[in-house]
Write a protein that holds these residues in place. Structure first.
Motif, PDB file in Angstrom:
ATOM      1  N   ALA A   1      -6.575  -4.130   5.504  1.00  0.00           N
ATOM      2  CA  ALA A   1      -5.483  -3.295   6.014  1.00  0.00           C
ATOM      3  C   ALA A   1      -6.000  -1.900   6.339  1.00  0.00           C
ATOM      4  O   ALA A   1      -6.846  -1.355   5.627  1.00  0.00           O
ATOM      5  CB  ALA A   1      -4.359  -3.206   4.983  1.00  0.00           C
ATOM      6  N   PRO A   2      -5.512  -1.296   7.406  1.00  0.00           N
ATOM      7  CA  PRO A   2      -5.933   0.080   7.723  1.00  0.00           C
ATOM      8  C   PRO A   2      -5.308   1.048   6.715  1.00  0.00           C
ATOM      9  O   PRO A   2      -4.285   0.745   6.097  1.00  0.00           O
ATOM     10  CB  PRO A   2      -5.371   0.311   9.125  1.00  0.00           C
ATOM     11  N   PRO A   3      -5.929   2.217   6.513  1.00  0.00           N
ATOM     12  CA  PRO A   3      -5.330   3.210   5.609  1.00  0.00           C
ATOM     13  C   PRO A   3      -3.908   3.563   6.061  1.00  0.00           C
ATOM     14  O   PRO A   3      -3.657   3.789   7.247  1.00  0.00           O
ATOM     15  CB  PRO A   3      -6.274   4.412   5.726  1.00  0.00           C
ATOM     16  N   SER A   4      -2.999   3.566   5.142  1.00  0.00           N
ATOM     17  CA  SER A   4      -1.599   3.850   5.474  1.00  0.00           C
ATOM     18  C   SER A   4      -1.086   4.961   4.571  1.00  0.00           C
ATOM     19  O   SER A   4      -1.444   5.039   3.388  1.00  0.00           O
ATOM     20  CB  SER A   4      -0.728   2.597   5.300  1.00  0.00           C
ATOM     21  N   PRO A   5      -0.236   5.853   5.116  1.00  0.00           N
ATOM     22  CA  PRO A   5       0.317   6.934   4.286  1.00  0.00           C
ATOM     23  C   PRO A   5       1.285   6.362   3.255  1.00  0.00           C
ATOM     24  O   PRO A   5       1.846   5.279   3.424  1.00  0.00           O
ATOM     25  CB  PRO A   5       1.043   7.810   5.306  1.00  0.00           C
TER      26      PRO A   5
ATOM     27  N   ARG B   1      -5.976   1.642  -4.326  1.00  0.00           N
ATOM     28  CA  ARG B   1      -5.608   1.650  -2.913  1.00  0.00           C
ATOM     29  C   ARG B   1      -6.821   1.296  -2.045  1.00  0.00           C
ATOM     30  O   ARG B   1      -6.712   0.523  -1.090  1.00  0.00           O
ATOM     31  CB  ARG B   1      -5.066   3.024  -2.522  1.00  0.00           C
TER      32      ARG B   1
ATOM     33  N   GLU C   1      -7.264  -1.992   0.500  1.00  0.00           N
ATOM     34  CA  GLU C   1      -7.660  -1.866   1.901  1.00  0.00           C
ATOM     35  C   GLU C   1      -8.906  -2.690   2.190  1.00  0.00           C
ATOM     36  O   GLU C   1      -9.024  -3.339   3.241  1.00  0.00           O
ATOM     37  CB  GLU C   1      -7.891  -0.396   2.238  1.00  0.00           C
TER      38      GLU C   1
ATOM     39  N   LEU D   1       0.809  -1.224   0.000  1.00  0.00           N
ATOM     40  CA  LEU D   1       0.000   0.000   0.000  1.00  0.00           C
ATOM     41  C   LEU D   1       0.846   1.280   0.000  1.00  0.00           C
ATOM     42  O   LEU D   1       0.585   2.201  -0.779  1.00  0.00           O
ATOM     43  CB  LEU D   1      -0.952   0.001   1.196  1.00  0.00           C
ATOM     44  N   PRO D   2       1.863   1.400   0.882  1.00  0.00           N
ATOM     45  CA  PRO D   2       2.630   2.657   0.878  1.00  0.00           C
ATOM     46  C   PRO D   2       3.346   2.949  -0.440  1.00  0.00           C
ATOM     47  O   PRO D   2       3.719   4.096  -0.703  1.00  0.00           O
ATOM     48  CB  PRO D   2       3.647   2.437   2.019  1.00  0.00           C
TER      49      PRO D   2
END
Length: 782
Positions: free
Chosen positions: A466-470, A457, A461, A431-432
């Protein structure tokens, strides 16, 4: 052939020559000749004379023999290039001598009025009794050697370097030359050679099929044919058919093409983290051997890839690699009907093998995946691969394939295939890196065209939980930061000469009448009200006053933090108020046009009031400079019209926006109250800043006439508005100081008045501007 490396080789010596120019300007104060002469005098004279004479002969004899050999072998083209490089080199030295003076850069031995050279046997008295080599001799022979060395083998290049070292030692001994002078001669020779090569080209060292075939036969391969496939960014590719059946894919990586990518590698290393290239100056052999090791490691780990069979030097300055191959096409060029679910599973199986072996390919896009007639997929091009990777960088290939497959298939099928191929944990970890900076250019272009990166993205999620990630911080330094620092440097370079004697300026500031300073702050605050009224008048709809003033306060901060961001922020504010994008852009454009009309009208008015002496209060550019600028603008416009990209931008963006702006102007013109708001607000902005400069001048006592101050502000603001620095830092100060000084104000007082003016209108509003920006972000107005 012409190579971009030649341009780099020309730019480098030019930059060095700029530094040498300043060094030569100070050469007259150098005591090197005296100190070095004393050092030589401390040794036995016969030893120094013998050593210097040996260096002279060692420099002269090989050059003469080499030149005669070239002529005897009738290599007249090479001789002609050598002479041309020598002529350009001497011309450059003559020009530089005119700039720094003959005493700082003597090209020939200085002589007494009676005609005798300084010293008994030339300039120092050492050597074989001649003033050889002079600065011109050294530069000319260096240009000859540098120009012809591309035709030499490695052994002869070492001999050429030794001959040049002997020439440097000979000039040191004969003339006690300042090292800056010797370095100037060598640098000018390098620049002249690069210039000639830039114009005429360099010898074509690109590999040919015949040479590739001969090299492979020497290595024991029985060949049927060799065919050049194409020349890519940093290598040439050949298809080799073997006599016993089978094929080889051959890559030849040349030193010229590898060196041409050095600026790109340096830029990437400076700007980005984790790019897989931490040694930009590594040798070509190291790069090729790393690719070979990565390919062999992947093959050993079960990754479907072509087997490496040959790694060898390829004379004169290249490396060759050969892989077993058969008829395949790139995944990018594969017919749509052959892009089956089985093919997608094969791609993810390759990613899974790479993950298990902790290998990151870094170019795992549709160009590096090859498909044969049976549908089997192999991975190639391990030039950017990294081995033994642990941590977040291991997700690079997962993110790349996710984005590459989401563009044609959509986020849902792409994420489902990824989870089936490498598991939900590996997909969530990517994700990042689902961001444009982490993707290769082809994938970045495809995902941008599809416009589904945010949806991808969100789908990752949702599916993986998965939690939102920067996004990962891949930039060491943002490009915007580099540009801002560069512009700030230019601003300081412009401003520092105006601030000489700051101790006196602070004295002037202490004696200022701070009541007038408070008035400058009030006038500065009123300009934001005027800006709000003007923006309100550029739209048929009404805008609430408080948020309208707040957005203009916020733009005062954003204009410094992100140059060019003020217009974008205002447009965003209007969009948030429910105004569609074309109307918002048009309103901002109308507001700018109204401000320009008011500015020019006031300038004409004050010039009329001041009479013919009005322009004398400001030092305007000469007509020749204006002519050159106008000519450059016309040429730029003509070039822009001829380029397809600029014509497309003009047709799709500029013309529709201009038409919408004209339509808005026509609509506003039918409403007198709106017209009064638009032009009245613009008038309040300009008059507010003008009066703020006037009261800043008045704070230090009597100053120039009001008409002169008005002309200084209006003309100076127009000139400094084109400055590429945030908020015009440096350019505004320099132009206003110059204008007030020309109007008769003492320079120290002018600097203090401008500092007071900029404090009231630029620096102090930054803090409330930052506050307004933060509040409007939290309130949803931006």
């Amino acid at each position: 052939m012409r190579s971009p490396v030649t341009a780099i080789r020309f730019a480098g010596p030019l930059a060095v020559l700029v530094g040498l120019y300043f060094a030569l300007r100070r050469a007259e104060q150098s005591t090197f000749a005296t100190d070095f002469g004393d050092l030589l005098a401390s040794a036995p004279r016969w030893a120094v004379t013998t050593a210097v004479g040996f260096c002279q002969l060692g420099f002269l004899v090989p050059v003469v023999l080499g030149f005669v050999g070239q002529v005897a072998l009738r290599r007249f083209a090479r001789v002609g290039r050598m002479f041309l490089a020598a002529i350009v080199c001497v011309a450059g030295l003559v020009v530089l001598q005119r700039l720094v003076g003959s005493s700082a850069l003597p090209l020939v031995p200085r002589r007494h009025p009676g005609g005798q050279a300084v010293g008994a046997f030339g300039q120092s008295g050492y050597g074989i009794g001649a003033a050889f080599p002079t600065t011109v001799d050294l530069a000319v022979i260096a240009a000859w050697l540098t120009m012809d060395r591309s035709h030499w083998s490695g052994r002869w290049r070492h001999i050429g370097r030794l001959v040049l070292v002997l020439g440097i030692a000979a000039q040191l001994g004969v003339s006690l030359a300042n090292p800056a002078r010797i370095l100037t001669a060598l640098t000018m020779a390098a620049a002249a050679t690069a210039l000639v090569q830039l114009v005429l080209g360099v010898p074509n060292t690109r590999p040919r099929a015949l040479t590739v075939g001969s090299m492979l036969e020497r290595l024991g391969h029985d060949l049927s044919s060799v065919e050049l496939i194409g020349r890519f960014r940093h290598f040439a590719a050949f298809r080799v058919r073997l006599a016993g059946g089978g094929e080889l894919f051959v890559k030849v990586v040349g030193r010229e093409s590898w060196a041409a990518l050095l600026p790109v590698r340096l830029y990437q290393l400076a700007r980005f983290r984790d790019i897989g290239q931490d040694r930009p100056f590594q040798s070509l052999r190291s790069v090729v051997e790393h690719e070979a090791l990565s390919a062999l490691k992947a093959h050993a780990d079960g990754v479907p890839t072509a087997r490496l069979t040959v790694v060898t030097e390829f004379p004169p300055d290249a490396m060759m690699m050969a892989f077993e191959a058969r008829a395949r096409c790139r995944l990018r060029d594969l017919e749509p009907e052959r892009r089956t679910p089985e093919l997608l599973r094969s791609v993810w199986a390759i990613v899974a093998r790479l993950q298990q072996s902790h290998t990151v390919h870094r170019r795992l896009n549709a160009d590096s995946l090859l498909v044969d007639d049976d549908g089997d997929v192999v991975l190639v091009d391990f030039g950017a691969a990294s081995l033994g990777v642990v941590g977040p960088a291991l997700s690079t290939d997962v993110a790349e394939v996710l984005a590459a497959t989401a563009a044609p298939l959509g986020p849902g099928p792409a994420v489902a295939a990824a989870v089936a191929g490498v598991g939900p944990a590996a997909v969530a970890a990517a994700l990042p890196r689902l961001q444009p900076l982490a993707l290769t250019p082809p994938t970045r272009a495809a995902i941008k065209a599809a416009g589904c990166l945010d949806d991808l993205r969100a789908e990752v999620e949702r599916v993986t939980g998965a939690p939102p990630s920067p996004i990962a911080e891949l930039e060491r330094v943002k490009a915007r930061t580099v540009v801002t620092l560069a512009m700030a440097g230019v601003a300081l370079w412009t401003l520092i000469p105006q601030l000489v004697g700051m101790g006196t300026v602070w004295g002037e500031l202490r004696r200022a009448d701070w009541r007038w300073s408070a008035a400058a702050l009030v006038l500065s605050a009123l300009t934001y009200v005027g800006a709000a009224v003007s923006l309100d008048g550029s739209l048929p709809e009404r805008l609430p006053l408080a948020p309208n003033i707040g957005i203009h306060l916020a733009t005062s901060f954003v204009a410094v933090a992100a140059p060019g961001g003020a217009l974008a922020l205002t447009t965003r504010f209007l969009q948030k108020r429910g105004i569609d994008t074309p109307a918002a852009v048009a309103a901002v454009g109308v507001d700018l046009v109204a401000g320009g009309i008011v500015h020019l009208t006031l300038l004409a008015l004050f010039l009329g009031l001041a009479g013919t002496s009005g322009l004398e209060t400001f030092e305007l550019p000469s007509f020749s400079i204006v002519g050159w600028v106008a000519a450059a603008a016309v040429v730029t416009a003509l070039i822009g019209v001829t380029l397809p990209w600029s014509r497309r931008q003009l047709r799709t963006r500029v013309v529709p926006a201009a038409r919408r702006s004209l339509a808005n102007v026509a609509e506003i013109a039918r409403q007198p109250s709106t017209m009064i708001e638009l032009f009245g607000g613009s008038l309040a902005i300009t008059l507010g800043y003008l009066l703020a400069l006037e009261v800043s001048v008045t704070a230090f006592g009597a100053g120039p006439a009001f008409t002169s101050v008005a002309i200084v502000y209006l003309v100076g603001n127009a000139i400094s508005s084109v400055a590429p620095t945030p908020g015009g830092i440096g350019a505004v100060e320099a132009t206003l100081i110059a204008g007030l000084t020309s109007a008769g104000m003492p320079s120290t007082t002018a600097v203090a008045a401008v500092i007071l003016f900029r404090l009231a209108t630029f620096w102090i509003p930054l803090l409330p501007g930052w506050g307004a920006f933060t509040v409007m972000q939290h309130s949803g107005s931006l």
